[in-house]
Design an enzyme around this catalytic site. Structure first.
Site: not given
Length: 229
Positions: A54, A144, A146, A148
Protein backbone atom coordinates in the site's frame (compact mmCIF):
# COMPACT_ATOMS: atom_id res chain seq x y z
CA UNK A 1 13.82 -11.54 -20.65
CA UNK A 2 13.85 -8.20 -18.84
CA UNK A 3 11.99 -7.87 -15.54
CA UNK A 4 10.07 -4.69 -14.76
CA UNK A 5 8.39 -3.76 -11.48
CA UNK A 6 5.63 -1.18 -11.97
CA UNK A 7 3.45 0.87 -9.64
CA UNK A 8 0.19 2.20 -11.03
CA UNK A 9 -0.17 -0.61 -13.58
CA UNK A 10 -3.90 -0.84 -12.99
CA UNK A 11 -4.86 2.13 -15.16
CA UNK A 12 -3.70 4.96 -17.39
CA UNK A 13 -0.01 5.25 -18.19
CA UNK A 14 0.94 2.30 -15.99
CA UNK A 15 -1.52 0.00 -17.74
CA UNK A 16 -0.30 1.17 -21.17
CA UNK A 17 3.38 0.58 -20.45
CA UNK A 18 2.69 -2.77 -18.74
CA UNK A 19 0.81 -4.01 -21.81
CA UNK A 20 3.59 -2.86 -24.14
CA UNK A 21 6.20 -4.67 -22.07
CA UNK A 22 4.14 -7.87 -21.86
CA UNK A 23 3.45 -7.78 -25.60
CA UNK A 24 7.15 -7.83 -26.36
CA UNK A 25 7.80 -10.75 -24.02
CA UNK A 26 9.17 -8.98 -20.95
CA UNK A 27 8.19 -9.92 -17.40
CA UNK A 28 5.97 -7.47 -15.53
CA UNK A 29 5.43 -7.35 -11.77
CA UNK A 30 2.64 -4.97 -10.78
CA UNK A 31 2.42 -3.45 -7.32
CA UNK A 32 -1.15 -3.44 -5.95
CA UNK A 33 -2.49 -1.80 -2.82
CA UNK A 34 -4.22 -4.95 -1.51
CA UNK A 35 -4.95 -8.57 -2.40
CA UNK A 36 -8.27 -7.76 -4.07
CA UNK A 37 -6.71 -5.17 -6.33
CA UNK A 38 -3.88 -7.59 -7.10
CA UNK A 39 -6.40 -10.13 -8.39
CA UNK A 40 -8.05 -7.47 -10.55
CA UNK A 41 -4.74 -6.39 -12.08
CA UNK A 42 -3.67 -9.99 -12.71
CA UNK A 43 -6.92 -10.58 -14.61
CA UNK A 44 -6.53 -7.31 -16.49
CA UNK A 45 -2.90 -7.98 -17.48
CA UNK A 46 -2.58 -11.67 -18.41
CA UNK A 47 0.98 -12.83 -17.86
CA UNK A 48 1.79 -10.23 -15.21
CA UNK A 49 2.51 -11.16 -11.60
CA UNK A 50 1.77 -8.98 -8.59
CA UNK A 51 3.14 -7.77 -5.28
CA UNK A 52 0.97 -6.21 -2.58
CA UNK A 53 2.14 -2.97 -0.98
CA UNK A 54 0.00 0.00 0.00
CA UNK A 55 1.78 3.12 -1.25
CA UNK A 56 -0.35 5.30 0.98
CA UNK A 57 1.50 3.76 3.95
CA UNK A 58 5.20 4.00 3.06
CA UNK A 59 6.27 2.93 6.53
CA UNK A 60 4.69 -0.49 6.00
CA UNK A 61 6.11 -1.25 2.55
CA UNK A 62 9.19 -2.98 3.95
CA UNK A 63 7.05 -5.22 6.16
CA UNK A 64 4.67 -6.01 3.27
CA UNK A 65 7.47 -7.00 0.91
CA UNK A 66 9.15 -9.13 3.58
CA UNK A 67 6.08 -11.39 3.54
CA UNK A 68 6.26 -12.02 -0.21
CA UNK A 69 8.63 -13.54 -2.74
CA UNK A 70 10.69 -10.85 -4.45
CA UNK A 71 12.34 -11.40 -7.83
CA UNK A 72 16.05 -12.11 -7.83
CA UNK A 73 16.49 -9.75 -10.77
CA UNK A 74 14.87 -6.40 -11.58
CA UNK A 75 15.90 -4.53 -14.70
CA UNK A 76 13.66 -1.54 -14.17
CA UNK A 77 11.58 0.01 -11.42
CA UNK A 78 8.83 2.18 -12.89
CA UNK A 79 7.12 4.62 -10.54
CA UNK A 80 3.86 5.47 -12.29
CA UNK A 81 1.30 5.54 -9.47
CA UNK A 82 0.11 8.91 -8.24
CA UNK A 83 -2.82 10.74 -6.69
CA UNK A 84 -3.99 14.34 -6.93
CA UNK A 85 -6.29 16.48 -4.80
CA UNK A 86 -6.57 20.10 -5.86
CA UNK A 87 -7.05 23.01 -3.49
CA UNK A 88 -5.56 26.33 -2.51
CA UNK A 89 -2.98 26.57 0.24
CA UNK A 90 -5.61 28.48 2.23
CA UNK A 91 -8.11 25.63 2.00
CA UNK A 92 -6.28 22.30 1.64
CA UNK A 93 -6.38 20.17 4.80
CA UNK A 94 -3.19 18.57 6.20
CA UNK A 95 -4.56 15.08 5.52
CA UNK A 96 -4.64 15.80 1.78
CA UNK A 97 -1.06 17.07 1.90
CA UNK A 98 -0.04 13.92 3.79
CA UNK A 99 -1.77 11.58 1.33
CA UNK A 100 -0.23 13.15 -1.76
CA UNK A 101 3.25 13.35 -0.28
CA UNK A 102 3.00 9.72 0.89
CA UNK A 103 1.93 8.22 -2.45
CA UNK A 104 3.72 10.58 -4.83
CA UNK A 105 7.04 11.03 -3.01
CA UNK A 106 7.73 9.04 0.15
CA UNK A 107 6.52 5.68 -1.22
CA UNK A 108 8.69 5.93 -4.37
CA UNK A 109 11.68 6.80 -2.19
CA UNK A 110 11.05 3.84 0.12
CA UNK A 111 10.35 1.33 -2.64
CA UNK A 112 13.50 2.44 -4.43
CA UNK A 113 15.53 2.12 -1.22
CA UNK A 114 14.31 -1.41 -0.66
CA UNK A 115 15.00 -2.56 -4.23
CA UNK A 116 18.32 -0.79 -4.84
CA UNK A 117 20.45 -3.83 -3.93
CA UNK A 118 18.77 -5.86 -6.70
CA UNK A 119 18.86 -2.94 -9.16
CA UNK A 120 22.60 -2.49 -8.55
CA UNK A 121 23.31 -6.11 -9.37
CA UNK A 122 21.42 -5.88 -12.67
CA UNK A 123 22.68 -2.33 -13.40
CA UNK A 124 19.04 -1.50 -13.82
CA UNK A 125 17.02 1.65 -14.29
CA UNK A 126 14.61 3.67 -12.17
CA UNK A 127 11.97 5.68 -14.03
CA UNK A 128 9.90 8.30 -12.24
CA UNK A 129 6.77 9.36 -14.10
CA UNK A 130 6.59 12.90 -12.82
CA UNK A 131 4.37 15.67 -14.23
CA UNK A 132 4.52 19.13 -15.71
CA UNK A 133 3.60 20.12 -12.15
CA UNK A 134 7.03 18.85 -11.12
CA UNK A 135 8.57 21.75 -13.04
CA UNK A 136 6.11 24.54 -12.21
CA UNK A 137 3.26 25.08 -9.77
CA UNK A 138 -0.06 26.70 -10.64
CA UNK A 139 -2.77 28.04 -8.36
CA UNK A 140 -4.70 25.25 -6.70
CA UNK A 141 -2.00 22.69 -7.37
CA UNK A 142 0.27 23.43 -4.39
CA UNK A 143 0.27 20.03 -2.63
CA UNK A 144 0.46 17.95 -5.80
CA UNK A 145 3.17 20.17 -7.31
CA UNK A 146 5.14 20.07 -4.07
CA UNK A 147 5.08 16.28 -4.13
CA UNK A 148 6.21 16.26 -7.77
CA UNK A 149 8.92 18.89 -7.24
CA UNK A 150 10.13 16.63 -4.44
CA UNK A 151 10.06 13.65 -6.80
CA UNK A 152 12.35 15.54 -9.20
CA UNK A 153 14.76 16.22 -6.32
CA UNK A 154 14.63 12.54 -5.34
CA UNK A 155 15.46 11.48 -8.90
CA UNK A 156 18.30 13.98 -9.23
CA UNK A 157 19.88 12.92 -5.94
CA UNK A 158 19.44 9.22 -6.73
CA UNK A 159 21.08 9.66 -10.14
CA UNK A 160 24.13 11.30 -8.58
CA UNK A 161 24.36 8.64 -5.88
CA UNK A 162 23.84 5.55 -8.03
CA UNK A 163 25.82 6.36 -11.18
CA UNK A 164 28.84 4.57 -9.71
CA UNK A 165 26.71 1.42 -9.47
CA UNK A 166 25.55 1.68 -13.08
CA UNK A 167 21.92 2.41 -12.17
CA UNK A 168 20.29 4.80 -14.62
CA UNK A 169 17.62 7.25 -13.40
CA UNK A 170 15.06 8.94 -15.64
CA UNK A 171 12.32 11.46 -14.94
CA UNK A 172 9.44 11.75 -17.40
CA UNK A 173 7.33 14.94 -17.28
CA UNK A 174 4.07 14.38 -19.18
CA UNK A 175 1.66 17.22 -19.79
CA UNK A 176 -2.04 16.56 -19.37
CA UNK A 177 -2.66 12.93 -20.38
CA UNK A 178 -5.95 11.20 -21.17
CA UNK A 179 -6.27 8.93 -18.12
CA UNK A 180 -8.83 8.28 -15.37
CA UNK A 181 -6.72 10.53 -13.13
CA UNK A 182 -7.10 13.38 -15.62
CA UNK A 183 -10.85 12.84 -15.70
CA UNK A 184 -10.89 13.17 -11.90
CA UNK A 185 -8.85 16.38 -12.14
CA UNK A 186 -11.46 17.84 -14.47
CA UNK A 187 -14.18 16.90 -12.01
CA UNK A 188 -12.30 18.76 -9.30
CA UNK A 189 -11.80 21.73 -11.60
CA UNK A 190 -15.48 21.68 -12.60
CA UNK A 191 -14.60 21.54 -16.30
CA UNK A 192 -15.64 19.28 -19.15
CA UNK A 193 -13.30 16.38 -19.88
CA UNK A 194 -12.40 15.78 -23.53
CA UNK A 195 -9.67 13.11 -23.82
CA UNK A 196 -9.02 14.06 -27.44
CA UNK A 197 -7.36 17.28 -26.24
CA UNK A 198 -4.64 15.48 -24.33
CA UNK A 199 -1.67 13.13 -24.75
CA UNK A 200 -2.60 9.47 -24.99
CA UNK A 201 -1.34 7.12 -22.30
CA UNK A 202 0.26 5.04 -25.06
CA UNK A 203 2.31 8.03 -26.23
CA UNK A 204 3.73 8.45 -22.73
CA UNK A 205 4.39 4.70 -22.61
CA UNK A 206 6.44 5.11 -25.79
CA UNK A 207 8.65 7.71 -24.08
CA UNK A 208 9.20 5.34 -21.15
CA UNK A 209 10.16 2.48 -23.47
CA UNK A 210 12.53 4.82 -25.32
CA UNK A 211 14.34 5.56 -22.06
CA UNK A 212 14.46 1.88 -21.12
CA UNK A 213 15.73 0.75 -24.52
CA UNK A 214 18.47 3.34 -24.89
CA UNK A 215 21.91 1.73 -25.33
CA UNK A 216 23.95 1.56 -22.14
CA UNK A 217 26.40 4.20 -23.34
CA UNK A 218 23.71 6.87 -22.95
CA UNK A 219 21.07 7.93 -20.44
CA UNK A 220 17.91 10.00 -20.72
CA UNK A 221 17.84 11.96 -17.48
CA UNK A 222 14.81 14.24 -18.00
CA UNK A 223 12.19 14.07 -20.75
CA UNK A 224 9.26 16.48 -21.09
CA UNK A 225 6.23 15.42 -23.17
CA UNK A 226 3.56 17.87 -24.30
CA UNK A 227 0.28 17.56 -26.20
CA UNK A 228 0.87 17.88 -29.93
CA UNK A 229 -2.46 19.55 -30.67
Amino acid sequence: MAVHLITGAGSGIGDAVARRLLDRGDQVIAVARDAGRAREIAAQLPGASTLVADLSQPGRISWALSKQHLPERIDSLLHVAGIVDLGTVADLAPTLWDQQLAVNLVAPAELTRLLLPVLRVSRGQVVFVNSGAGLRANAGWGAYAASKHGLKALADALRAEESEHGVRVTSIYPGRTATPMQERVHQQEGSEYDPERFISADAVATTILTALDLPRDAEITDLTVRPGR
